[in-house]
Design a protein around this motif. Structure first.
Motif, PDB file in Angstrom:
ATOM      1  N   LEU A 125       1.562   6.770  -6.778  1.00  0.00           N
ATOM      2  CA  LEU A 125       0.443   7.604  -7.201  1.00  0.00           C
ATOM      3  C   LEU A 125       0.646   9.066  -6.816  1.00  0.00           C
ATOM      4  N   ALA A 126       1.312   9.307  -5.684  1.00  0.00           N
ATOM      5  CA  ALA A 126       1.506  10.682  -5.230  1.00  0.00           C
ATOM      6  C   ALA A 126       2.623  11.392  -5.968  1.00  0.00           C
ATOM      7  N   TYR A 179       0.951   4.047  -2.925  1.00  0.00           N
ATOM      8  CA  TYR A 179       0.670   5.446  -2.598  1.00  0.00           C
ATOM      9  C   TYR A 179       1.812   6.347  -3.042  1.00  0.00           C
ATOM     10  N   VAL A 211       0.839  -1.208   0.000  1.00  0.00           N
ATOM     11  CA  VAL A 211       0.000   0.000   0.000  1.00  0.00           C
ATOM     12  C   VAL A 211       0.871   1.253   0.000  1.00  0.00           C
ATOM     13  N   GLY A 212       1.933   1.245   0.806  1.00  0.00           N
ATOM     14  CA  GLY A 212       2.827   2.397   0.835  1.00  0.00           C
ATOM     15  C   GLY A 212       3.515   2.630  -0.492  1.00  0.00           C
TER      16      GLY A 212
END
Length: 294
Positions: free
Chosen positions: A236-237, A233, A229-230
């Protein structure tokens, strides 16, 4: 010699181990593409660390442990030494990180890729056999040297190919295909090394000290979930090339253009400008009859 079963739960553990290898490889290759696009040393280190964690931690080490869930020895329970298990995970991440640093700094060449592959492959093999050394059971482990050497060779070749893909692959379908190949290579290395193992049980059974599979499984699953998940993220960020181009376009539109000096009209108290205008060719001079009488 004890009977060994590498697939105690059937196809579930090898399928999950392969899926983890592919998932970690995809995330690692995507992070590796960001290394090449990074404009500063700090960004390169950041994306290199994430790529090493994805490939070394998820694609290699968690795949290894997931495959070990299906490993069983008849007549003995299996426990794991926690410090050695953690050290094997760190060894995998560190080996991949150094390999990426070798191929990702300076001009890309075949020498760099081979050197990085040798170092990373040796580190992956060390991770595998240190993870095996963390096992605690009622017996002694022994290995067939020929198969051990073959597993190390597979690890070096797989690491070399993985590093080459990490610095050359850019597009989505190519990344997916490369991840599928890397998953086959990593699993092939693992099960080749496992096939070299044999166990000789002790005649007198004693207490086995260490953490059980269930004890280690929960924190490892949570670590994989939060890690994936990290990574997603972070990907995507992070701004893409299109985002940077749009930001540069907006900055250019908002920046005022350099204006020239304003036109300044000098005072003309005696009418020189009007006289110079009348003196031009074709100008009409007023006649005497146009002047009012004094």
């Amino acid at each position: 010699m004890a009977d060994i079963n590498h697939f105690e739960y059937g196809w579930i553990t090898p399928a999950l181990s392969y899926a983890l290898s592919v998932l970690g490889s995809i995330l690692g290759l995507v992070c590796a593409t960001r290394i090449r696009a990074a404009s500063s040393t700090g960004q390169k280190v950041w994306w290199g660390t994430l790529a090493a964690w994805a490939i070394g931690g998820t694609a290699i080490w968690t795949m290894h442990f997931m495959a070990m869930l299906g490993f069983a020895v008849s007549g003995s329970r299996i426990r794991y030494d926690v410090p050695i298990t953690v050290a094997s995970a760190l060894l995998a991440v560190l080996a991949v990180g150094i390999g990426l640093a070798i191929v990702g700094t300076g001009r890309l060449s075949a020498v760099r890729i081979v050197a990085g592959g040798l170092f990373t492959g040796s580190g992956v093999a060390a991770m595998h056999y240190s993870g095996m050394a963390a096992m605690r059971l009622d017996g002694d482990l022994s290995y067939d040297n020929l198969r051990v050497g073959l597993s190390v060779l597979i690890a070096v070749v797989a690491a070399t190919v993985a590093l080459w893909l990490a610095v050359t692959v850019r597009r989505g379908l190519a990344i997916l295909g490369s991840a599928l190949v890397m998953g086959v290579a990593v699993n092939g290395m693992h099960f080749t090394g496992m096939s070299a193992l044999s166990v000789h049980l002790h005649e007198e059974r004693g207490e086995i000290v260490g953490a059980g599979v269930g004890t280690l499984l929960i924190p490892i699953v949570l670590l994989v979930i939060f890690g994936v998940v990290g990574l997603v993220y972070a990907l995507l960020a992070a701004p893409t090339d299109e985002d940077r181009a749009a930001a540069a376009y907006l900055d250019a539109r908002q920046t005022p253009t350099a204006a020239g000096p304003p036109d300044v009209t000098a005072p003309d108290p005696v009418g020189l400008r009007a006289r110079s205008t009348l003196a031009r060719p074709g100008a009409q001079f007023p006649s005497r009859r146009d002047h009012p009488p004094r």
